[in-house]
Write a protein that holds these residues in place. Structure first.
Motif, PDB file in Angstrom:
ATOM      1  N   LEU A 187      59.192  18.636  46.918  1.00 21.74           N
ATOM      2  CA  LEU A 187      60.094  17.514  47.779  1.00 21.74           C
ATOM      3  C   LEU A 187      61.384  17.124  46.742  1.00 21.74           C
ATOM      4  N   SER A 224      65.566   1.366  52.247  1.00 23.07           N
ATOM      5  CA  SER A 224      65.374  -0.063  51.713  1.00 23.07           C
ATOM      6  C   SER A 224      66.802  -0.688  51.291  1.00 23.07           C
ATOM      7  N   ASP A 269      57.840   8.242  60.479  1.00 21.56           N
ATOM      8  CA  ASP A 269      58.064   8.235  59.168  1.00 21.56           C
ATOM      9  C   ASP A 269      57.213   9.063  58.227  1.00 21.56           C
ATOM     10  N   SER A 324      65.294   0.560  59.202  1.00 22.13           N
ATOM     11  CA  SER A 324      64.872  -0.137  57.864  1.00 22.13           C
ATOM     12  C   SER A 324      63.314  -1.061  58.308  1.00 22.13           C
ATOM     13  N   VAL A 366      52.616   5.078  45.555  1.00 25.82           N
ATOM     14  CA  VAL A 366      53.354   5.816  46.430  1.00 25.82           C
ATOM     15  C   VAL A 366      53.467   7.218  45.857  1.00 25.82           C
ATOM     16  N   ASP A 419      52.910  10.335  52.905  1.00 24.99           N
ATOM     17  CA  ASP A 419      53.837  11.182  53.474  1.00 24.99           C
ATOM     18  C   ASP A 419      54.818  10.119  53.806  1.00 24.99           C
ATOM     19  N   ALA A 420      54.729   8.738  54.307  1.00 26.80           N
ATOM     20  CA  ALA A 420      55.758   8.012  54.790  1.00 26.80           C
ATOM     21  C   ALA A 420      56.370   7.137  53.878  1.00 26.80           C
ATOM     22  N   GLY A 421      55.490   7.204  52.553  1.00 28.73           N
ATOM     23  CA  GLY A 421      56.021   6.300  51.616  1.00 28.73           C
ATOM     24  C   GLY A 421      55.545   4.926  51.669  1.00 28.73           C
ATOM     25  N   ILE A 422      54.476   4.566  52.347  1.00 18.69           N
ATOM     26  CA  ILE A 422      53.963   3.259  52.154  1.00 18.69           C
ATOM     27  C   ILE A 422      53.007   3.020  51.118  1.00 18.69           C
ATOM     28  N   VAL A 439      65.804  16.083  47.437  1.00 15.59           N
ATOM     29  CA  VAL A 439      66.153  14.570  47.890  1.00 15.59           C
ATOM     30  C   VAL A 439      67.150  14.192  46.692  1.00 15.59           C
ATOM     31  N   ALA A 440      68.019  13.249  47.006  1.00 15.22           N
ATOM     32  CA  ALA A 440      68.820  12.572  45.944  1.00 15.22           C
ATOM     33  C   ALA A 440      67.864  11.407  45.551  1.00 15.22           C
ATOM     34  N   SER A 449      66.871   9.360  52.618  1.00 12.93           N
ATOM     35  CA  SER A 449      66.435   9.672  50.957  1.00 12.93           C
ATOM     36  C   SER A 449      67.641  10.666  50.900  1.00 12.93           C
ATOM     37  N   GLN A 491      59.350   5.887  42.462  1.00  9.70           N
ATOM     38  CA  GLN A 491      60.437   5.923  43.701  1.00  9.70           C
ATOM     39  C   GLN A 491      59.703   7.022  44.696  1.00  9.70           C
ATOM     40  N   PRO A 492      59.552   6.625  45.902  1.00  7.96           N
ATOM     41  CA  PRO A 492      59.002   7.703  46.768  1.00  7.96           C
ATOM     42  C   PRO A 492      60.066   8.455  47.384  1.00  7.96           C
ATOM     43  N   PHE A 493      59.769   9.829  47.545  1.00  9.63           N
ATOM     44  CA  PHE A 493      60.876  10.727  48.024  1.00  9.63           C
ATOM     45  C   PHE A 493      61.170  10.527  49.404  1.00  9.63           C
ATOM     46  N   LYS A 494      60.264  10.090  50.270  1.00  8.72           N
ATOM     47  CA  LYS A 494      60.573  10.031  51.585  1.00  8.72           C
ATOM     48  C   LYS A 494      60.068   8.579  51.917  1.00  8.72           C
ATOM     49  N   SER A 495      60.905   7.810  52.483  1.00  7.43           N
ATOM     50  CA  SER A 495      60.478   6.406  52.704  1.00  7.43           C
ATOM     51  C   SER A 495      61.509   5.727  53.825  1.00  7.43           C
ATOM     52  N   ARG A 496      61.271   4.696  54.523  1.00  7.08           N
ATOM     53  CA  ARG A 496      62.334   3.927  55.241  1.00  7.08           C
ATOM     54  C   ARG A 496      63.409   3.661  54.308  1.00  7.08           C
TER      55      ARG A 496
END
Lengths: 201, 241
Positions: free
Chosen positions: B232, A77, B36, A102, A56, B141-144, B236-237, A176, A70-75
């Motif tokens: 980004l 979790s 997403d 989720s 990612v 971009d979706a973090g998959i 983002v936290a 996030s 750690q992805p900055f943008k994801s569903r």
């Protein structure tokens, strides 16, 4: 006619980054993080032929010998103990299925809910029939994550402050952006209450 | 029979490129806040919008425990010069699905589904290749979790010369065309699709030309993704481990 397609607005003032954040490595999927012998691969990485490759786009974190990205943008979790807000999508025999933005839906079992009135008694067969009177499809509920398994996320709403939500406004943001804090329920000084759930709702 | 020529006497194509040059690539992440992952991708004049939803709950029971991937490829009715109704190409959708199936880590999220929707809003040749490029960016971009970034290019042969990244006027007709997709910067393809008749001697050169073009496409996209991710990070936290 000119049509303009724009992305998100550029922020003028970025947040201050801590000193330690500036050393963090940013990777994209497919980039090699390190070689296989020294480290183990965690979330967001996988083993290549002889090295560990990111899967990612995010920042590399290292704890002892474990490397994760750690992805900055994801569903969202879920972690155990998170406060979340969800919408009921299905009423099953002894539980409600809740959509929490989720990977899989959350399951709120009848046994893990305190009935209106605040009583915590054992649920009878009649309570099963009356599940629909308490919460139906489309209702919003605030709950806490009890347990996370591979295919199910179990929720609980046992204390008084969790349960079905009444009148109010739902604002959705990206998960996030929500940090984990001590309390997620806040009272604003002009009388309104706000719940900042970890899944961004 | 008069053949339509797409390059002039100086061996420069009619849009000013040499045979092995790719077009300008431009993309923007985060076009749809509710999806997403979403990306607006331009390759020359070919414009594609791709949105990815997932991984999310799969209602339909599948036979195996892997993630179900659903791809939809559609060409808008205003995308090309011929007046057509909006088309959904099943074949291109299946090709896109097979490409992404080999790239997404499907066993990480059992019993879930990932939906990929690609819409071509201006088609100027290399439609499928641009969609594959856009879809791989949207997945990032979706973090998959994916094995890498997929680069795809459409190559053709005109009068013995291998042209990479075909535009609309070069795609017409029955010249042989191949769509080649590679992963990261390796010289092995993960998807190949070709149309019309191709002489066996030219196959080798076409594949080599495709690999070279894919390396260029991959290199510039990778730099851009790195820059976007850096941006980004500031807003983002980040979760503490």
């Amino acid at each position: 006619m000119k049509i303009e397609i724009t992305g998100p607005i550029k922020r003028t003032k970025p947040f201050e980054t801590d000193k330690e954040d500036e050393d963090i490595k940013i990777v994209v999927p497919g980039s090699i993080i390190s070689n296989r012998t020294d480290f183990m691969s965690g979330h967001g990485t996988f083993y290549g032929d002889e090295d560990i490759i990111a899967s990612v786009a995010g920042s590399v974190r290292q704890v002892n010998k474990l490397l994760t990205v750690q992805p900055f943008k994801s569903r969202y979790s879920p972690d155990v103990g998170d406060v979340i807000v969800g919408r009921v999508v299905e009423v099953q025999q002894k539980r409600w299925k809740v959509d929490i933005n989720s990977i899989s839906e959350g399951l709120l079992a009848l046994a893990n809910v305190s009935l209106p009135g605040g009583e915590l008694r054992r649920k009878s067969a009649e309570d099963e029939m009356r599940m629909r009177m308490y919460m139906e499809e489309g209702d919003l509920v605030v709950a806490e994550v009890l347990n996370v398994q591979s295919d199910a996320i179990q929720l609980q709403a046992r204390t008084l402050r969790y349960g079905k939500l009444g009148q109010g406004l739902l604002v959705k943001v990206s998960p996030s952006l929500m940090k984990r804090r001590k309390t997620h329920f806040h009272d604003l000084h002009f009388g309104a209450k706000i719940i900042l759930a970890r899944n961004g709702w | 029979m008069k053949r339509f020529n797409t390059y002039d006497a100086y061996q420069i194509r009619y849009d000013g490129r040499r045979f092995d040059q790719i077009r300008n690539i431009n993309f923007k992440f985060g076009l749809y806040p509710h999806a997403d992952g979403s990306v607006y991708y331009e390759q020359g004049c070919t414009k594609v919008i791709c949105a990815v939803y997932g991984p999310r709950q799969n209602r339909v029971r599948t036979s195996d425990d892997l993630c179900f991937i659903n791809c939809q490829f559609s060409l808008s009715s205003f995308a090309t010069q011929n007046k057509k109704k909006a088309q959904r190409s099943m074949e291109a959708g299946r090709l896109l699905e097979r490409t992404l199936k080999s790239v997404i880590d499907r066993s990480a999220y059992p019993k879930t589904r990932v939906d990929v929707f690609c819409e071509i809003i201006q088609g100027d040749g290399s439609n499928l290749a641009s969609c594959i490029n856009a879809a791989s960016l949207a997945l990032v971009d979706a973090g998959i979790p994916v094995k890498g970034i997929v680069s795809a290019v459409e190559c053709g042969v005109t009068r013995g010369y291998i042209c990479t990244d075909l535009n609309n006027s070069e795609v017409r007709g029955n010249a042989p065309k191949t769509v080649l997709a590679t992963l990261n910067d390796k010289r092995e393809f993960i998807m190949v699709d070709y149309k019309n008749c191709l002489h066996i001697n030219q196959m080798e050169r076409m594949i080599e030309g495709g690999f070279d073009a894919n390396e260029k496409i991959y290199a510039c996209r990778r730099e851009a993704i790195l820059l976007c991710t850096e941006e980004l990070r500031k807003i983002v936290a980040v979760k503490e481990l």
